[in-house]
Scaffold this active site. Structure first.
Site, PDB file in Angstrom:
ATOM      1  N   GLY A  43      35.130  33.940  44.177  1.00 25.13           N
ATOM      2  CA  GLY A  43      34.261  34.774  43.348  1.00 25.13           C
ATOM      3  C   GLY A  43      33.201  35.562  44.083  1.00 25.13           C
ATOM      4  CD  GLU A  98      28.897  30.287  42.873  1.00 24.78           C
ATOM      5  OE1 GLU A  98      29.721  31.113  43.244  1.00 24.78           O
ATOM      6  OE2 GLU A  98      29.192  29.136  42.497  1.00 24.78           O
ATOM      7  CG  ASP A  99      31.093  33.948  41.103  1.00 28.09           C
ATOM      8  OD1 ASP A  99      30.503  32.847  41.097  1.00 28.09           O
ATOM      9  OD2 ASP A  99      32.310  34.049  40.858  1.00 28.09           O
ATOM     10  CG  ASP A 102      28.363  27.910  33.267  1.00 25.57           C
ATOM     11  OD1 ASP A 102      27.468  27.929  32.407  1.00 25.57           O
ATOM     12  OD2 ASP A 102      29.555  27.624  32.997  1.00 25.57           O
ATOM     13  CE  LYS A 130      28.077  31.182  31.696  1.00 19.09           C
ATOM     14  NZ  LYS A 130      29.469  31.466  31.279  1.00 19.09           N
ATOM     15  CG  PHE A 151      34.627  33.195  30.060  1.00 22.97           C
ATOM     16  CD1 PHE A 151      34.376  32.172  30.965  1.00 22.97           C
ATOM     17  CD2 PHE A 151      35.711  34.031  30.281  1.00 22.97           C
ATOM     18  CE1 PHE A 151      35.194  31.985  32.077  1.00 22.97           C
ATOM     19  CE2 PHE A 151      36.531  33.853  31.389  1.00 22.97           C
ATOM     20  CZ  PHE A 151      36.273  32.826  32.287  1.00 22.97           C
ATOM     21  CB  VAL A 152      30.956  37.499  32.201  1.00 19.17           C
ATOM     22  CG1 VAL A 152      29.988  37.687  31.050  1.00 19.17           C
ATOM     23  CG2 VAL A 152      30.372  36.532  33.231  1.00 19.17           C
ATOM     24  CG  ASP A 158      39.026  33.590  38.077  1.00 19.10           C
ATOM     25  OD1 ASP A 158      37.907  33.056  38.167  1.00 19.10           O
ATOM     26  OD2 ASP A 158      40.083  32.947  37.939  1.00 19.10           O
ATOM     27  NE  ARG A 164      39.415  35.443  41.840  1.00 18.24           N
ATOM     28  CZ  ARG A 164      38.670  34.381  41.564  1.00 18.24           C
ATOM     29  NH1 ARG A 164      37.363  34.512  41.404  1.00 18.24           N
ATOM     30  NH2 ARG A 164      39.220  33.187  41.444  1.00 18.24           N
TER      31      ARG A 164
END
Ligand code: 5GP
Length: 179
Positions: A43, A98-99, A102, A130, A151-152, A158, A164
């Protein structure tokens, strides 16, 4: 816009502005520290690439592959290392790239691991935060943008390994994963 996307949450222009801002901040904070940026695959790839272009000090980059999802839309919280670093982190100032944060389980686990391996410091830079999904106590040190509990996908994120490569972050239509 891609047909499976409901709404663009973070546009290409916003991502560019975020990387510029974070790059400046990191350049100031890590001046003369030769930090090691550790990207969490897969990610992190677009964000790592966009971010490091905006960092104006010498840095090194390395990657780890970790998994906490099993192809769905819920994090399992069970973090597994699939590909490890190739160099020692002993006495290094590390920045985990990090992408999205969560539950927080991934970066919390990797932070503890790097400190256990002798890193001098470990901080976290994330494109998306998030906080509504948090299950462990964790506040990322550098946050691009805070998003709601959706949820993105896109810009590295992905669903079953797809999306992605979208140049923006968008909300996936529930019809794609609710069959
Ligand atoms: P955490 O361990 O913080 O729960 O999750 C981190 C990882 O979960 C991220 O690197 C990402 O792979 C995945 N993740 C969390 N939220 C989302 C989301 O909204 N969309 C996608 N595609 N992945 C997510």
């Amino acid at each position: 816009m891609h047909q499976d996307i409901d709404e663009v949450l973070v546009s290409e222009a916003q991502i560019e502005a975020i990387c510029l801002k974070l790059g400046k901040q990191l350049s100031e904070d890590y001046k003369d520290k030769n930090p090691l940026f550790i990207g969490l695959l897969n990610g992190c790839v677009p964000f790592m690439s966009a971010l490091i272009k905006r960092v104006e000090i010498p840095i090194e980059i390395q990657f780890m592959a970790v998994s906490s999802y099993h192809g769905g839309i819920e994090s399992s919280g069970d973090v597994k290392i699939k590909y490890d670093l190739e160099r020692s982190v002993m006495n290094r100032d590390c920045v985990i790239v990090e992408d999205i944060v969560d539950t927080g389980a991934t970066v919390k686990t990797i932070t503890s691991l790097l400190l256990h391996r002798g890193a001098r410091s470990v901080k976290v830079v994330t494109l998306l935060d998030k906080p509504s999904g948090r299950k462990v106590e964790l506040i990322p040190d550098y946050i691009g943008i805070t998003i709601p509990k959706r949820f993105v996908v896109g810009f590295g994120l992905d669903y079953n390994e797809f999306y992605r490569n979208l140049p923006y972050v968008g909300v996936l239509k529930p019809s794609v994963y609710i069959k």
